[in-house]
Design an enzyme around this catalytic site. Structure first.
Site, PDB file in Angstrom:
ATOM      1  N   ASP A 129       0.971  -1.259  -0.097  1.00  0.00           N
ATOM      2  CA  ASP A 129       0.058  -0.223   0.501  1.00  0.00           C
ATOM      3  C   ASP A 129       0.812   1.497  -0.028  1.00  0.00           C
ATOM      4  O   ASP A 129       1.991   1.308   0.252  1.00  0.00           O
ATOM      5  CB  ASP A 129      -0.699  -0.257   1.184  1.00  0.00           C
ATOM      6  N   GLU A 138      -0.210  -0.741   5.572  1.00  0.00           N
ATOM      7  CA  GLU A 138       1.153  -0.259   6.678  1.00  0.00           C
ATOM      8  C   GLU A 138       0.778   0.700   6.943  1.00  0.00           C
ATOM      9  O   GLU A 138       1.057   1.305   8.259  1.00  0.00           O
ATOM     10  CB  GLU A 138       2.503  -0.530   5.814  1.00  0.00           C
TER      11      GLU A 138
END
Length: 570
Positions: free
Chosen positions: A150, A215
């Site tokens: 991400d 994350e």
């Protein structure tokens, strides 16, 4: 005085070269004379690890082969083009907002066919990816490499020199969101193993890749779920080492072709998000109280920023203490003239404050707790008194403190303010020396104090002394071997540097926060030279292709160098 870099380095006399066994390394006479024990080595360095004679191509190919460079630029560009953005409130892996992650994983299948053909692939919590390359020798602990799929959101794409998801490559820099945080790491890891498999690699030691997908939003869905599965499958303390993104890269001062400091993060600060929610009666703003709800919250925030301020502390248990010793040892002409004496004096508070004042906020906040008011909301109309006001204060907890200490401090400061405004304070966490979690006030004027999520204590510090940790010595020796194998590609020098490897601390948190039980050797390091990446989390994020390729070299050689190594006989 000119500002000091975190690591000021100078070239070393030939007598202090680092290509000698660690046990024979000399250390600064002055530091030794002033240290508590003259037998203690100051900044010992591991010897370089020779490239294994395994028949595989040299990692230097990645820097020098034009066809490979072009292919790698295309791989990273295509990865950046998939907008795997994650927001703070995406809590369902089946949410349509995660669809770009699905597309990204399809792209990985296309770009890395050998990895997908040879690895055991697990999807954990739908989008968490674990690749296992099973080793033939199951008695050796596996090694684990991490990255995340991400990226953080974009504010205004019009602010960017090149559109943030175009993956534009100008021949030198690759631009775009995620190019340096951290699709460069993920693509580097996948590329390293793809190259090994193309040469018929059959691992002796099991290698795993673990790629989370949230994350940037605390990692609970991705790394949190993956870590639990890995512990269930392999058990506690089951990995030789874990390597994730992070760290301070490679830094130098003066001539960067002479000396580089490699700075893997061997620890992280803790974190705490403290939420304040105030509810007070509303009404017409033409008849206001002495202090509106916004005024009350503003007073609280002002006092939090004014009272019981945090201070730095730097004792030998802190990784930065060892880093400073390395500077004083190998860069005596480029550190503060008082540094050696203060390191030897043993006054942790005085040393911490002196270093913080000299080197500025970036260094100060590796040594002390930070406090930042990041969110505040309140009010709906210019002529209506605000009824509900909220604020969030973010803390990054220094190694010498705990989240509990910060919550207790908040209660001490906020309680008298709430009482002065006849506001009842409800605390959504245990408070020492209190029979309950309710403080004064009455009626419909209420302030609730709670954590946004589970507070995080500072991470355990991983061993970083090559004289006592065989794993660190080998890891550091490989890093030295890789970065001493070629000149600096950024400034196009002709000479190769000397590399000093020393652990450092991270002010932020990585996905390793979930992996503490799996290994004592957790390293957080994106091996990027200073000046090789810019603008992580902001406009015009970019990375130099050469820097990305150097990272790929490290991953490739780490896998090779640990593959046939037996730490029990080393």
């Amino acid at each position: 005085m000119k500002p000091f870099a975190l690591l000021g380095l100078a070239s070393l006399p030939s007598t202090l070269a680092l290509n000698i066994p660690a046990q024979q390394i000399l250390f600064s006479e002055e530091l030794s004379r002033n240290s508590e024990s003259s037998n203690r080595e100051i900044c010992p360095q591991a010897p370089k690890v020779a490239v294994p004679e395994d028949g595989f191509q040299s990692s230097l190919k990645f820097l020098n082969d034009d066809a490979f460079r072009a292919r790698q630029a295309k791989r990273l560009s295509r990865a950046v083009q998939v907008p795997t953005v994650v927001g703070d409130f995406m809590d369902d892996p089946y949410d349509d907002a995660f669809e770009p992650v699905v597309q990204f994983q399809e792209l990985l299948k296309e770009m890395f066919p050998l990895v997908h053909a040879k690895a055991e692939i697990e999807h954990i919590n739908r989008l968490g990816l674990v690749f296992t390359f099973q080793g033939e020798d199951t008695t050796r602990k596996p090694i684990l490499f991490m990255a995340h799929q991400d990226v953080v959101p974009i504010d205004d794409p019009n602010d960017w020199t090149h559109p943030p998801f175009d993956g534009y490559f100008d021949g030198e820099w690759l631009w775009g969101r995620g190019s340096s945080d951290c699709k460069n790491v993920l693509i580097g890891l996948m590329s390293a193993v793809e190259e090994l498999l193309a040469q018929d690699w059959h691992p002796q030691r099991t290698v795993l890749f673990a790629f989370g997908f949230d994350e940037e939003s605390h990692g609970f869905l991705g790394a949190g779920a993956i870590a639990a599965e890995l512990e269930k499958k392999y058990g506690k303390d089951s990995f030789d080492f874990i390597l994730d993104e992070g760290g301070m890269g490679l830094q130098s001062l003066e001539d960067p072709s002479e000396v580089l400091y490699a700075l893997p993060g061997v620890g992280e600060k803790g974190s705490l998000d403290l939420v304040m929610e105030l509810a007070v009666p509303g009404g017409h703003s033409s008849i206001p109280p002495s202090h509106t709800g916004i005024g009350i919250v503003a007073e609280i925030l002002y006092e939090l920023e004014r009272q019981e301020l945090f201070s730095p502390r730097l004792d030998p248990s802190h990784p930065s203490h060892g880093m400073l010793e390395c500077q004083a040892r190998y860069s005596p002409q480029h550190v503060e003239p008082w540094l050696v004496d203060k390191l030897a004096a043993g006054d942790a508070e005085a040393l911490g404050e002196a270093v913080a004042q000299s080197r500025g906020p970036a260094v100060r906040y590796t040594l002390q707790t930070s406090q930042a008011v990041d969110l505040i909301r309140g009010g709906v109309k210019t002529n209506a008194l605000p009824e509900k006001i909220s604020a969030v204060v973010n803390y990054r907890v220094a190694l010498h403190m705990t989240p509990d200490e910060l919550r207790e401090r908040a209660v001490r400061i906020i309680s008298p303010i709430a009482k002065s405004h006849n506001v009842s304070l409800h605390v959504d966490f245990p408070v020492p020396d209190s029979k309950d979690n309710f403080f004064g006030g009455e009626g419909d004027r209420t302030l609730i104090l709670s954590p946004l999520n589970e507070p995080l204590s500072p991470a355990p510090i991983s061993p970083s002394n090559p004289l006592s940790s065989k794993v660190w010595a080998r890891f550091a020796g490989v890093a030295r071997s890789v970065f001493e194998s070629h000149p600096n590609p950024i400034i196009k020098t002709k000479s190769s540097p000397t590399v000093v490897v020393t652990g450092d601390i991270m002010t932020g948190n990585t996905d390793t926060r979930f992996y503490w039980s799996l290994s004592e050797n957790i390293y957080r390091w994106s091996p990027s030279r200073a000046g090789g990446t810019f603008n992580i989390h902001t406009v015009d994020e970019r990375i130099r292709l050469d820097v990305h390729l150097e990272g790929l070299m490290l991953y490739y050689d780490l896998i090779r160098s640990f593959d046939g190594w037996d730490e029990n006989s080393a």
